[in-house]
Design a protein around this motif. Sequence first.
Motif, PDB file in Angstrom:
ATOM      1  N   LEU A 137       1.425   7.613   9.408  1.00  0.00           N
ATOM      2  CA  LEU A 137       2.427   7.915   8.377  1.00  0.00           C
ATOM      3  C   LEU A 137       1.787   8.598   7.171  1.00  0.00           C
ATOM      4  CD1 LEU A 137       4.683   4.727   8.315  1.00  0.00           C
ATOM      5  CD2 LEU A 137       5.338   7.022   9.030  1.00  0.00           C
ATOM      6  N   ARG A 179       2.461  12.365   5.649  1.00  0.00           N
ATOM      7  CA  ARG A 179       2.808  12.607   4.237  1.00  0.00           C
ATOM      8  C   ARG A 179       1.746  13.450   3.531  1.00  0.00           C
ATOM      9  NH1 ARG A 179       5.566   8.158   1.333  1.00  0.00           N
ATOM     10  NH2 ARG A 179       4.505   8.932  -0.471  1.00  0.00           N
ATOM     11  N   LYS A 229       9.145  -1.626  12.809  1.00  0.00           N
ATOM     12  CA  LYS A 229      10.529  -2.000  12.472  1.00  0.00           C
ATOM     13  C   LYS A 229      11.224  -0.837  11.774  1.00  0.00           C
ATOM     14  CE  LYS A 229       9.403  -6.823  11.985  1.00  0.00           C
ATOM     15  NZ  LYS A 229       8.819  -7.778  11.057  1.00  0.00           N
ATOM     16  N   THR A 230      12.512  -0.747  11.972  1.00  0.00           N
ATOM     17  CA  THR A 230      13.266   0.244  11.206  1.00  0.00           C
ATOM     18  C   THR A 230      13.439  -0.319   9.789  1.00  0.00           C
ATOM     19  OG1 THR A 230      15.392  -0.754  11.727  1.00  0.00           O
ATOM     20  CG2 THR A 230      14.590   0.949  13.260  1.00  0.00           C
ATOM     21  N   ALA A 231      13.782   0.585   8.876  1.00  0.00           N
ATOM     22  CA  ALA A 231      14.011   0.133   7.497  1.00  0.00           C
ATOM     23  C   ALA A 231      15.155  -0.874   7.464  1.00  0.00           C
ATOM     24  CB  ALA A 231      14.313   1.332   6.612  1.00  0.00           C
ATOM     25  N   THR A 285       0.838  -1.205   0.000  1.00  0.00           N
ATOM     26  CA  THR A 285       0.000   0.000   0.000  1.00  0.00           C
ATOM     27  C   THR A 285       0.877   1.262   0.000  1.00  0.00           C
ATOM     28  OG1 THR A 285      -1.494  -1.303   1.378  1.00  0.00           O
ATOM     29  CG2 THR A 285      -1.915   1.049   1.299  1.00  0.00           C
ATOM     30  N   PRO A 286       0.414   2.355  -0.647  1.00  0.00           N
ATOM     31  CA  PRO A 286       1.157   3.602  -0.561  1.00  0.00           C
ATOM     32  C   PRO A 286       1.536   3.945   0.883  1.00  0.00           C
ATOM     33  CG  PRO A 286      -0.576   3.842  -2.158  1.00  0.00           C
ATOM     34  CD  PRO A 286      -0.736   2.476  -1.544  1.00  0.00           C
ATOM     35  N   CYS A 287       2.766   4.411   1.055  1.00  0.00           N
ATOM     36  CA  CYS A 287       3.243   4.894   2.354  1.00  0.00           C
ATOM     37  C   CYS A 287       3.708   3.784   3.302  1.00  0.00           C
ATOM     38  CB  CYS A 287       2.139   5.690   3.047  1.00  0.00           C
ATOM     39  SG  CYS A 287       2.654   7.323   3.436  1.00  0.00           S
ATOM     40  N   VAL A 288       3.651   2.558   2.845  1.00  0.00           N
ATOM     41  CA  VAL A 288       3.987   1.456   3.748  1.00  0.00           C
ATOM     42  C   VAL A 288       5.507   1.400   4.018  1.00  0.00           C
ATOM     43  CG1 VAL A 288       4.321  -0.461   2.115  1.00  0.00           C
ATOM     44  CG2 VAL A 288       3.083  -0.870   4.227  1.00  0.00           C
ATOM     45  N   GLY A 289       6.284   2.009   3.108  1.00  0.00           N
ATOM     46  CA  GLY A 289       7.743   2.031   3.303  1.00  0.00           C
ATOM     47  C   GLY A 289       8.519   1.347   2.189  1.00  0.00           C
ATOM     48  N   LYS A 290       7.876   1.133   1.044  1.00  0.00           N
ATOM     49  CA  LYS A 290       8.512   0.411  -0.072  1.00  0.00           C
ATOM     50  C   LYS A 290       9.834   1.054  -0.504  1.00  0.00           C
ATOM     51  CE  LYS A 290       4.923   0.997  -2.757  1.00  0.00           C
ATOM     52  NZ  LYS A 290       3.991   1.611  -1.797  1.00  0.00           N
ATOM     53  N   THR A 291       9.783   2.357  -0.788  1.00  0.00           N
ATOM     54  CA  THR A 291      10.962   3.014  -1.362  1.00  0.00           C
ATOM     55  C   THR A 291      12.123   3.024  -0.374  1.00  0.00           C
ATOM     56  OG1 THR A 291       9.555   4.306  -2.811  1.00  0.00           O
ATOM     57  CG2 THR A 291      11.748   5.184  -2.418  1.00  0.00           C
ATOM     58  N   THR A 292      11.824   3.350   0.872  1.00  0.00           N
ATOM     59  CA  THR A 292      12.871   3.393   1.898  1.00  0.00           C
ATOM     60  C   THR A 292      13.563   2.029   1.982  1.00  0.00           C
ATOM     61  OG1 THR A 292      11.334   4.819   3.090  1.00  0.00           O
ATOM     62  CG2 THR A 292      13.280   4.089   4.300  1.00  0.00           C
ATOM     63  N   ARG A 321       1.749  -3.000   6.954  1.00  0.00           N
ATOM     64  CA  ARG A 321       1.915  -2.152   8.135  1.00  0.00           C
ATOM     65  C   ARG A 321       0.575  -2.003   8.839  1.00  0.00           C
ATOM     66  NH1 ARG A 321       6.109   1.223   9.618  1.00  0.00           N
ATOM     67  NH2 ARG A 321       7.071   1.369   7.560  1.00  0.00           N
TER      68      ARG A 321
HETATM   69  N1  ATP Z   1      10.570   1.530   8.696  1.00  0.00           N
HETATM   70  C1  ATP Z   1      10.000   2.728   8.804  1.00  0.00           C
HETATM   71  N2  ATP Z   1       9.590   3.173   9.997  1.00  0.00           N
HETATM   72  C2  ATP Z   1       8.982   4.349  10.108  1.00  0.00           C
HETATM   73  N3  ATP Z   1       8.726   5.187   9.093  1.00  0.00           N
HETATM   74  C3  ATP Z   1       9.123   4.805   7.894  1.00  0.00           C
HETATM   75  C4  ATP Z   1       9.767   3.551   7.669  1.00  0.00           C
HETATM   76  N4  ATP Z   1      10.020   3.425   6.359  1.00  0.00           N
HETATM   77  C5  ATP Z   1       9.551   4.538   5.795  1.00  0.00           C
HETATM   78  N5  ATP Z   1       9.031   5.377   6.711  1.00  0.00           N
HETATM   79  C6  ATP Z   1       8.403   6.681   6.452  1.00  0.00           C
HETATM   80  O1  ATP Z   1       7.116   6.402   5.903  1.00  0.00           O
HETATM   81  C7  ATP Z   1       6.837   7.275   4.819  1.00  0.00           C
HETATM   82  C8  ATP Z   1       6.572   6.449   3.557  1.00  0.00           C
HETATM   83  O2  ATP Z   1       7.773   5.748   3.193  1.00  0.00           O
HETATM   84  P1  ATP Z   1       8.105   5.403   1.679  1.00  0.00           P
HETATM   85  O3  ATP Z   1       8.147   6.643   0.856  1.00  0.00           O
HETATM   86  O4  ATP Z   1       9.321   4.554   1.724  1.00  0.00           O
HETATM   87  O5  ATP Z   1       6.814   4.557   1.326  1.00  0.00           O
HETATM   88  P2  ATP Z   1       6.322   4.009  -0.087  1.00  0.00           P
HETATM   89  O6  ATP Z   1       5.664   2.714   0.225  1.00  0.00           O
HETATM   90  O7  ATP Z   1       7.439   4.008  -1.043  1.00  0.00           O
HETATM   91  O8  ATP Z   1       5.222   5.064  -0.504  1.00  0.00           O
HETATM   92  P3  ATP Z   1       4.644   5.357  -2.005  1.00  0.00           P
HETATM   93  O9  ATP Z   1       3.760   4.207  -2.366  1.00  0.00           O
HETATM   94  O10 ATP Z   1       3.856   6.609  -1.837  1.00  0.00           O
HETATM   95  O11 ATP Z   1       5.810   5.509  -2.901  1.00  0.00           O
HETATM   96  C9  ATP Z   1       8.036   8.196   4.686  1.00  0.00           C
HETATM   97  O12 ATP Z   1       7.718   9.393   5.339  1.00  0.00           O
HETATM   98  C10 ATP Z   1       9.150   7.455   5.382  1.00  0.00           C
HETATM   99  O13 ATP Z   1      10.090   8.341   5.944  1.00  0.00           O
END
Ligand code: ATP
Length: 200
Positions: A114, A118, A158-160, A16-23, A106
């Motif tokens: 989160l 955003r 969890k941390t990234a 899902t968007p914002c779940v942390g994929k890119t990080t 998440r």
């Molecule tokens: N493990 C983590 N713990 C806490 N916050 C996190 C973690 N990973 C990412 N974040 C935060 O959550 C937000 C979304 O992260 P990220 O951009 O990686 O998600 P995404 O799944 O790639 O979103 P999108 O689908 O919009 O591209 C960011 O603000 C990021 O800093």
Amino acid sequence: MILTVMKKSVILITGTPCVGKTTIAQRLAEKLDALYINLTEYAEKHHLIAGEDEKRRTRVIDEEKTRIKIVETIKAAKETAIIIDGHYAHAVVPKRYVTRIFVLRRNPIELKRLMEQRGFAGDKLWENLAAEILDVCLVEALQAQGQEKVCELDVTGKTAEEATSEILAVLGGREKCFIGLVDWLGMLEKENLVDEYLKI
Ligand SMILES: Nc1ncnc2c1ncn2[C@@H]1O[C@H](COP(=O)(O)OP(=O)(O)OP(=O)(O)O)[C@@H](O)[C@H]1O
Ligand SMILES: [Mg+2]
């Protein structure tokens, strides 16, 4: 002459968007010296956008064109590992090229926070939150790619770095690949929070 055919690993990171994929996907790509592809940026760079979903104010990509382009990119990559990051990765990478799919999950209580940070609000927030609660990315990944390659990873709390290590452990065969490990709807029911979190 000896011909060595080295098979490339193609790993999809969805959720899902914002779940942390890119990080997480970027860290993973660094650890594996992999080619990293962010599908949102890729679609823009290669002119793969078919139009706009006006109601949702999001871009709609041309899946067929993207599939063709992605295969070209995979074949041309000099890296032996390729990480593809995007919530529709399962739909644009043909099954025969896919090594593993990780569906990041998440807890919706944490995810909502989160999303709000955003700037998600209104329908966009509720639709995406409902998608997480109702396992939409998991179901779509299973439908498109079958059961064998799909793994879920609960990244809540969890941390990234920790999440990346877990993915590496599954890829290295040190941890098992699981699906069906979260039940957000059941959790919300237990906590009496369904009405507060599932608005669509
Ligand atoms: N493990 C983590 N713990 C806490 N916050 C996190 C973690 N990973 C990412 N974040 C935060 O959550 C937000 C979304 O992260 P990220 O951009 O990686 O998600 P995404 O799944 O790639 O979103 P999108 O689908 O919009 O591209 C960011 O603000 C990021 O800093
Ligand atoms: Mg992202």
